[in-house]
Motif scaffolding. Structure first.
Motif, PDB file in Angstrom:
ATOM      1  N   ASP A  79       0.866  -1.172   0.000  1.00 46.49           N
ATOM      2  CA  ASP A  79       0.000   0.000   0.000  1.00 46.49           C
ATOM      3  C   ASP A  79       0.909   1.230   0.000  1.00 46.49           C
ATOM      4  N   PHE A  80       1.014   1.866  -1.156  1.00 42.62           N
ATOM      5  CA  PHE A  80       1.965   2.964  -1.287  1.00 42.62           C
ATOM      6  C   PHE A  80       1.539   4.195  -0.491  1.00 42.62           C
ATOM      7  N   SER A  81       0.284   4.264  -0.115  1.00 43.91           N
ATOM      8  CA  SER A  81      -0.161   5.394   0.693  1.00 43.91           C
ATOM      9  C   SER A  81       0.514   5.381   2.066  1.00 43.91           C
ATOM     10  N   VAL A  82       0.880   4.194   2.534  1.00 39.50           N
ATOM     11  CA  VAL A  82       1.593   4.088   3.813  1.00 39.50           C
ATOM     12  C   VAL A  82       2.977   4.714   3.686  1.00 39.50           C
ATOM     13  N   VAL A  83       3.628   4.456   2.565  1.00 36.96           N
ATOM     14  CA  VAL A  83       4.949   5.040   2.313  1.00 36.96           C
ATOM     15  C   VAL A  83       4.845   6.562   2.275  1.00 36.96           C
ATOM     16  N   LYS A  84       3.843   7.052   1.562  1.00 40.74           N
ATOM     17  CA  LYS A  84       3.645   8.494   1.445  1.00 40.74           C
ATOM     18  C   LYS A  84       3.371   9.126   2.809  1.00 40.74           C
ATOM     19  N   SER A  85       2.610   8.431   3.643  1.00 43.56           N
ATOM     20  CA  SER A  85       2.314   8.932   4.990  1.00 43.56           C
ATOM     21  C   SER A  85       3.577   8.990   5.841  1.00 43.56           C
ATOM     22  N   ARG A  86       4.431   7.996   5.680  1.00 42.08           N
ATOM     23  CA  ARG A  86       5.691   7.977   6.424  1.00 42.08           C
ATOM     24  C   ARG A  86       6.536   9.202   6.092  1.00 42.08           C
ATOM     25  N   VAL A  87       6.583   9.522   4.807  1.00 37.54           N
ATOM     26  CA  VAL A  87       7.358  10.688   4.373  1.00 37.54           C
ATOM     27  C   VAL A  87       6.820  11.953   5.025  1.00 37.54           C
ATOM     28  N   GLN A  88       5.512  12.139   4.943  1.00 46.58           N
ATOM     29  CA  GLN A  88       4.910  13.347   5.494  1.00 46.58           C
ATOM     30  C   GLN A  88       5.045  13.413   7.012  1.00 46.58           C
ATOM     31  N   ASP A  89       4.940  12.263   7.671  1.00 47.77           N
ATOM     32  CA  ASP A  89       5.087  12.224   9.129  1.00 47.77           C
ATOM     33  C   ASP A  89       6.506  12.603   9.550  1.00 47.77           C
ATOM     34  N   ALA A  90       7.494  12.101   8.806  1.00 45.32           N
ATOM     35  CA  ALA A  90       8.887  12.414   9.133  1.00 45.32           C
ATOM     36  C   ALA A  90       9.157  13.909   8.983  1.00 45.32           C
ATOM     37  N   ILE A  91       8.657  14.485   7.878  1.00 44.75           N
ATOM     38  CA  ILE A  91       8.839  15.926   7.653  1.00 44.75           C
ATOM     39  C   ILE A  91       8.147  16.720   8.759  1.00 44.75           C
ATOM     40  N   ALA A  92       6.927  16.292   9.108  1.00 42.64           N
ATOM     41  CA  ALA A  92       6.154  17.022  10.110  1.00 42.64           C
ATOM     42  C   ALA A  92       6.825  16.997  11.478  1.00 42.64           C
ATOM     43  N   GLU A  93       7.470  15.884  11.820  1.00 34.43           N
ATOM     44  CA  GLU A  93       8.119  15.775  13.123  1.00 34.43           C
ATOM     45  C   GLU A  93       9.386  16.620  13.204  1.00 34.43           C
ATOM     46  N   ILE A  94      10.082  16.750  12.080  1.00 33.80           N
ATOM     47  CA  ILE A  94      11.340  17.506  12.076  1.00 33.80           C
ATOM     48  C   ILE A  94      11.107  18.994  11.857  1.00 33.80           C
ATOM     49  N   GLN A  95      10.027  19.348  11.157  1.00 39.98           N
ATOM     50  CA  GLN A  95       9.761  20.739  10.794  1.00 39.98           C
ATOM     51  C   GLN A  95       9.798  21.720  11.973  1.00 39.98           C
ATOM     52  N   PRO A  96       9.258  21.370  13.157  1.00 39.76           N
ATOM     53  CA  PRO A  96       9.285  22.331  14.273  1.00 39.76           C
ATOM     54  C   PRO A  96      10.681  22.801  14.661  1.00 39.76           C
ATOM     55  N   HIS A  97      11.716  22.010  14.343  1.00 40.03           N
ATOM     56  CA  HIS A  97      13.079  22.437  14.647  1.00 40.03           C
ATOM     57  C   HIS A  97      13.457  23.670  13.835  1.00 40.03           C
ATOM     58  N   ASP A  98      12.803  23.822  12.659  1.00 38.87           N
ATOM     59  CA  ASP A  98      13.191  24.883  11.728  1.00 38.87           C
ATOM     60  C   ASP A  98      12.066  25.863  11.415  1.00 38.87           C
ATOM     61  N   ASP A  99      10.899  25.711  12.027  1.00 38.08           N
ATOM     62  CA  ASP A  99       9.761  26.511  11.557  1.00 38.08           C
ATOM     63  C   ASP A  99       9.858  27.976  11.992  1.00 38.08           C
ATOM     64  N   ARG A 100       8.987  28.764  11.394  1.00 38.04           N
ATOM     65  CA  ARG A 100       9.031  30.207  11.613  1.00 38.04           C
ATOM     66  C   ARG A 100       8.754  30.570  13.075  1.00 38.04           C
ATOM     67  N   LYS A 101       7.913  29.801  13.727  1.00 31.62           N
ATOM     68  CA  LYS A 101       7.604  30.076  15.123  1.00 31.62           C
ATOM     69  C   LYS A 101       8.850  29.956  15.987  1.00 31.62           C
ATOM     70  N   ARG A 102       9.633  28.917  15.756  1.00 32.47           N
ATOM     71  CA  ARG A 102      10.859  28.746  16.545  1.00 32.47           C
ATOM     72  C   ARG A 102      11.852  29.852  16.246  1.00 32.47           C
ATOM     73  N   LEU A 103      11.975  30.216  14.969  1.00 33.40           N
ATOM     74  CA  LEU A 103      12.912  31.273  14.611  1.00 33.40           C
ATOM     75  C   LEU A 103      12.544  32.582  15.305  1.00 33.40           C
ATOM     76  N   ARG A 104      11.258  32.870  15.351  1.00 35.96           N
ATOM     77  CA  ARG A 104      10.819  34.088  16.030  1.00 35.96           C
ATOM     78  C   ARG A 104      11.120  34.026  17.527  1.00 35.96           C
ATOM     79  N   SER A 105      10.961  32.816  18.093  1.00 37.65           N
ATOM     80  CA  SER A 105      11.232  32.668  19.526  1.00 37.65           C
ATOM     81  C   SER A 105      12.703  32.885  19.861  1.00 37.65           C
ATOM     82  N   LEU A 106      13.562  32.666  18.864  1.00 34.35           N
ATOM     83  CA  LEU A 106      14.993  32.886  19.066  1.00 34.35           C
ATOM     84  C   LEU A 106      15.374  34.351  18.897  1.00 34.35           C
ATOM     85  N   GLY A 107      14.451  35.142  18.363  1.00 32.12           N
ATOM     86  CA  GLY A 107      14.731  36.562  18.163  1.00 32.12           C
ATOM     87  C   GLY A 107      15.033  36.941  16.726  1.00 32.12           C
ATOM     88  N   ILE A 108      14.825  35.997  15.805  1.00 32.81           N
ATOM     89  CA  ILE A 108      15.068  36.265  14.391  1.00 32.81           C
ATOM     90  C   ILE A 108      13.827  36.898  13.767  1.00 32.81           C
TER      91      ILE A 108
END
Length: 475
Positions: A79-108
């Motif tokens: 079921d290739f939809s499972v593979v696609k979900s894995r990709v999106q889940d991985a991106i979603a979990e890592i994204q907060p490390h780099d998102d705009r909210k975090r950058l603003r919290s750092l003073g950028i």
């Protein structure tokens, strides 16, 4: 007009490293990113989604092999939809490390838009804003290079920016390019069930050691078809398929068909429409020219990451970003050094590369080098796992200092890290023999190569005769 100490254009690995480093040291910092969220190619279209693909594909391959070996039945399509979900889940979990909210919290101060240079200190953003910065950092990354193929504009093709969005596995896939991006995705798609053909104008892994390249070619040929020293000259739509004209070195042509075409023919730095000429920034062969301090031809403007075309890897971009902070913020005149920068091609098995190859070492040092090898067949962990494919090759100078290290094997990019540490900190190959590796481990491959140093020192030449005499005297 807002004024900053540092303004960074591009929120990929290099740009984020520079921006976060600058603000943490107290510099008033701005970051301009055109995509909805920072993270760059690596997070959204490269390293992260491709590794999710590779992991899922390996699990499928291992499941099939295990079922066959243990006499179990395994049927059906994944079921290739499972593979696609894995990709999106991985991106979603890592994204907060780099998102705009975090950058603003750092003073950028973060801006969402496309930036271009007005002067050596001014940046225009397509939102209508203009900002001023004492130092500007260009980290706009790269994008897929599309070769000039007749008819290509009339068909739908894939790149690393679109393949992770497909909903089903193509029955027949042609991959144009056998670099790291192309070959990693080719193997993954083959394991998902696609009939894969890889076409390249040269050969496979030409920067790697011959024995590693040959072994990789042998193993990968079991999963896909290679057409080397060939190029695609024409593409055309044929009902639900794509027709390709493939030309060889001798001028002969052949026609092949596929259901999908993945173009992985290299990357090009993102420098167009950036106004570089207005600020006087030199560009050569489509790349921003920088010195070892990552400084452009304009003293107030720096560049890092793929946009320089120097070393197109995420970890290198991060290293360059740190160098930019040191120079742009503190003016310490720190130089970037790629001597100890490794890379891994994440095929299965992985291919690891650090420093000089044997040929490069001989060209530079003549015959004043030593080469040490070890084979997975002699390492118990590989034997126990019934996967005896792999080798290590370490090149040193005559005193044992590491000039280069290369490997192929399961998770080679992980267990070769101790060699990176040793090379960077001046340790010699003999030192690996005294490192205690848990038994059994893949890392024994490294210590077994190092053992050869002592075998040559202790059991060849004058030493054996001296020790024999000494032992007799003790008796």
């Amino acid at each position: 007009m807002k004024k900053y100490d540092i303004a960074v254009i591009g929120g990929g690995a290099g740009g984020l490293t520079a921006a976060i480093g600058a603000v943490q040291f107290g510099a008033k910092t701005a970051l301009i990113e055109k995509d909805p969220e920072p993270g760059g190619d690596c997070l959204h279209y490269g390293c992260v989604p491709s590794k999710a693909y590779i992991k899922a594909a390996k699990e499928l391959r291992d499941a099939k092999k295990a079922a066959e070996e243990f006499g179990l039945g395994l049927s059906g399509a994944p079921d290739f939809s499972v593979v696609k979900s894995r990709v999106q889940d991985a991106i979603a979990e890592i994204q907060p490390h780099d998102d705009r909210k975090r950058l603003r919290s750092l003073g950028i101060d973060e801006y969402h838009g496309t930036a271009s240079l007005k002067t050596k200190n001014e940046i225009s953003i397509d939102t209508g804003e203009t900002i001023y910065a004492k130092r500007i950092v260009i980290a706009t990354g790269s994008s897929p290079m599309i070769p000039p193929i007749a008819g290509l504009e009339d068909i739908s093709y894939l790149t690393n920016e679109t393949i992770f969005s497909i909903d089903r596995v193509p029955l027949k896939l042609v991959v144009l390019g056998s670099g790291p991006v192309g070959i990693e995705l080719a193997q993954a798609m083959s394991r998902f069930g696609s009939d894969v053909t890889v076409i390249d104008h040269s050969g496979l892994m030409e920067k790697e050691e011959p024995e590693i390249r040959e072994l990789a070619h042998h193993l990968l040929s079991e999963e896909m078809t290679f057409m080397f020293n060939r190029k695609v000259t024409k593409a055309q739509k044929k009902a639900e398929k794509i027709g390709l004209t493939v030309e060889g070195d001798s001028g002969t042509t052949q026609e092949i068909e596929c259901n999908a075409l993945l173009i992985a023919a290299g990357r090009k730095p993102n420098v167009k429409e950036m106004g570089l000429e207005k600020a006087g920034v030199d560009v050569k062969d489509g790349k921003i020219v920088v010195n070892k301090k990552m400084q452009t031809s304009v003293s107030t403007i720096f560049a890092c990451g793929d946009v320089t075309g120097e070393y197109p890897f995420t970890h290198a971009a991060g290293q360059e970003g740190k160098t930019v902070v040191a120079n742009a913020v503190f003016g310490v005149k720190q130089s970037v050094d790629y001597t100890h920068t490794p890379y891994t091609i994440y095929t299965d098995p992985e291919v690891f590369h650090l420093g000089l190859t044997e040929k490069e070492a001989r060209d530079e040092y003549g015959d004043n080098i030593h080469v040490y090898r070890s084979d997975a067949r002699h390492v118990d962990r590989f034997t126990a796992e019934r996967n005896k494919t792999g080798l290590v090759k370490i090149i040193t100078d005559k005193k044992g200092a590491i000039l280069g290290a290369h490997a192929i094997g399961t998770l080679a990019g992980d267990w070769m890290q101790e060699v990176v540490f040793a090379k960077q900190h001046g340790h010699k190959i003999k030192d690996f023999s005294s490192v205690i590796h848990p038994y059994p481990s893949h890392g024994e491959m490294v210590s077994k190569a190092a053992d050869q140093y002592w075998q040559k020192r202790l059991f060849e030449g004058k030493v054996p005769k001296l020790t024999e005499t000494y032992i007799k005297w003790l008796r």
